[in-house]
Design an enzyme around this catalytic site. Structure first.
Site, PDB file in Angstrom:
ATOM      1  CE  LYS A 199      65.509  25.643  52.375  1.00  0.00           C
ATOM      2  NZ  LYS A 199      65.002  27.072  52.673  1.00  0.00           N
ATOM      3  CE  LYS A 252      65.137  24.795  56.407  1.00  0.00           C
ATOM      4  NZ  LYS A 252      64.585  25.971  55.733  1.00  0.00           N
TER       5      LYS A 252
HETATM    6  C1  PBG Z   1      61.953  29.406  52.936  1.00  0.00           C
HETATM    7  C2  PBG Z   1      62.504  28.540  54.068  1.00  0.00           C
HETATM    8  C3  PBG Z   1      61.837  27.155  54.330  1.00  0.00           C
HETATM    9  C4  PBG Z   1      62.314  26.929  55.507  1.00  0.00           C
HETATM   10  C5  PBG Z   1      62.918  27.938  56.012  1.00  0.00           C
HETATM   11  N1  PBG Z   1      63.033  29.008  55.206  1.00  0.00           N
HETATM   12  C6  PBG Z   1      61.030  26.222  53.474  1.00  0.00           C
HETATM   13  C7  PBG Z   1      61.305  26.179  52.043  1.00  0.00           C
HETATM   14  O1  PBG Z   1      62.567  26.222  51.604  1.00  0.00           O
HETATM   15  O2  PBG Z   1      60.544  25.675  51.438  1.00  0.00           O
HETATM   16  C8  PBG Z   1      61.837  25.746  56.375  1.00  0.00           C
HETATM   17  C9  PBG Z   1      62.063  25.315  57.892  1.00  0.00           C
HETATM   18  C10 PBG Z   1      61.299  24.445  58.305  1.00  0.00           C
HETATM   19  O3  PBG Z   1      60.638  23.450  57.629  1.00  0.00           O
HETATM   20  O4  PBG Z   1      61.009  24.295  59.526  1.00  0.00           O
HETATM   21  N2  PBG Z   1      63.286  30.020  52.517  1.00  0.00           N
END
Ligand code: PBG
Length: 327
Positions: A199, A252
């Site tokens: 991520k 992601k």
């Molecule tokens: C947080 C989380 C995020 C997303 C999913 N889980 C945001 C972040 O890490 O700040 C983002 C998903 C999206 O942008 O569609 N744990």
């Protein structure tokens, strides 16, 4: 005048029937996971400015939305709770409340749509007064190991409520092992673990943070989410998560990271998920609303590209619209 061209690739593109025969990648509703935002209240449907056609839904409406998605052939939803600030604190206490918003929603979904796979997000940010995925130390640093205990307890609470898969999205070191051990100790040996393994610290999460009002109060997430410049590091993260017991690994965001999806697909033998994140969704929506792009074609092309890169499954806010086109 005909040139002598024995090899003519266009012959394989001549008719729709031939094009169907030679198509290498498929996209169908079974590949899609619908992320949903749940808020408190009844019969509530709150628009999200930067995510047109997405809403924060109260539990009753969310159950209806999930049922409709399941009927269209979408096998799973991923839940994110939008909590009022008064329920947030430094240690995410609300995340283990057996009667919390998320836990109640999971139970309602498993009751109403038993065949649906319910995925819950494991991270502190929706519950944290600091807006971070981990525990913020007095000096402002994110404390890895203290966070692990909180995440493990959160996962057990979600499993108890009935989650099929818990999905840690926090990027702390060692969290897959910590969560797996806690689930097993609590008897939840059948609860799966979908790890957000690679991520990235991405600006494409902006609209999601609007939806949950979960942006970090101070600093950024770069000490735990990955540097967009790196791909070898993604493989390292993924291999660690597989070794620690992840059932499925995720990359992601998706579209700016298709090379990472491919590298991960080639490196491991567990299923690979990709998250077509809020910013990727917002870009297509915004351009379409301006009349600059055809929304339907761009949506299907983007999702097909993520599949071609190697994703077995895709989390996407387009899931329902795409499934309607594909069935
Ligand atoms: C947080 C989380 C995020 C997303 C999913 N889980 C945001 C972040 O890490 O700040 C983002 C998903 C999206 O942008 O569609 N744990």
């Amino acid at each position: 005048m005909n040139h002598r061209l024995p090899i003519r690739p266009r012959r394989n593109r001549r008719t729709d029937a031939i094009r169907r025969l030679v198509r290498e990648t498929d996209l169908n509703p079974s590949h899609l996971i619908l992320p949903l935002f749940v808020c408190q209240g009844k019969n509530r449907r709150v628009a999200i400015a930067s995510m047109p056609d997405c809403f924060r839904l109260s539990r009753d409406l969310l159950v209806k939305e999930a049922r409709a998605a399941f009927k269209l052939g979408i096998p799973a939803v991923a839940l994110f709770p939008a909590l009022p600030n008064k329920l947030k604190d430094k240690v995410a206490t609300e995340s283990t409340n057996p009667n919390g918003l998320l836990q109640q929603t999971v139970r309602a979904l498993k009751d109403a749509v038993p065949g649906l796979c319910v995925i819950t997000d494991v991270a502190m940010d929706p519950y944290s007064s600091d807006g971070h995925d981990g525990y913020v130390h007095a000096r402002g640093e994110i404390e890895n190991d203290r966070t692990l205990d909180i995440l493990a307890a959160m996962s057990v609470s979600q499993a108890e409520a009935g989650a099929d898969l818990v999905a840690p999205s926090d990027m702390m070191d060692g969290r897959v092992a910590a969560i797996r051990a806690a689930l097993d100790d609590a008897g939840h040996t059948q609860t799966g673990l979908l790890s957000y393994a690679a991520k990235y610290a991405s600006a494409f999460y902006g609209p999601f943070r609007d939806a949950l009002d979960s942006a970090p109060k101070k600093g950024n997430k770069k000490s735990y989410q990955m540097d967009p410049a790196n791909v070898r590091e993604a493989i390292r993260e993924v291999q660690l998560d597989v070794a620690e017991g992840a059932d499925i690994v995720m990359v992601k965001p998706a579209l700016p990271y298709l090379d990472v999806i491919r590298a991960v697909r080639d490196a491991v033998h567990v299923p690979v998920a990709a998250y077509n994140v809020s910013g990727e969704f917002a870009m297509i929506k915004a351009a379409a609303r301006n009349g600059w792009l055809d929304e339907r074609s761009c949506m299907l092309e983007a999702l097909l590209a993520i599949r071609r890169a190697g994703a077995d499954m895709i989390l996407t806010y387009f899931a329902r619209a795409a499934a309607e086109e594909l069935t």
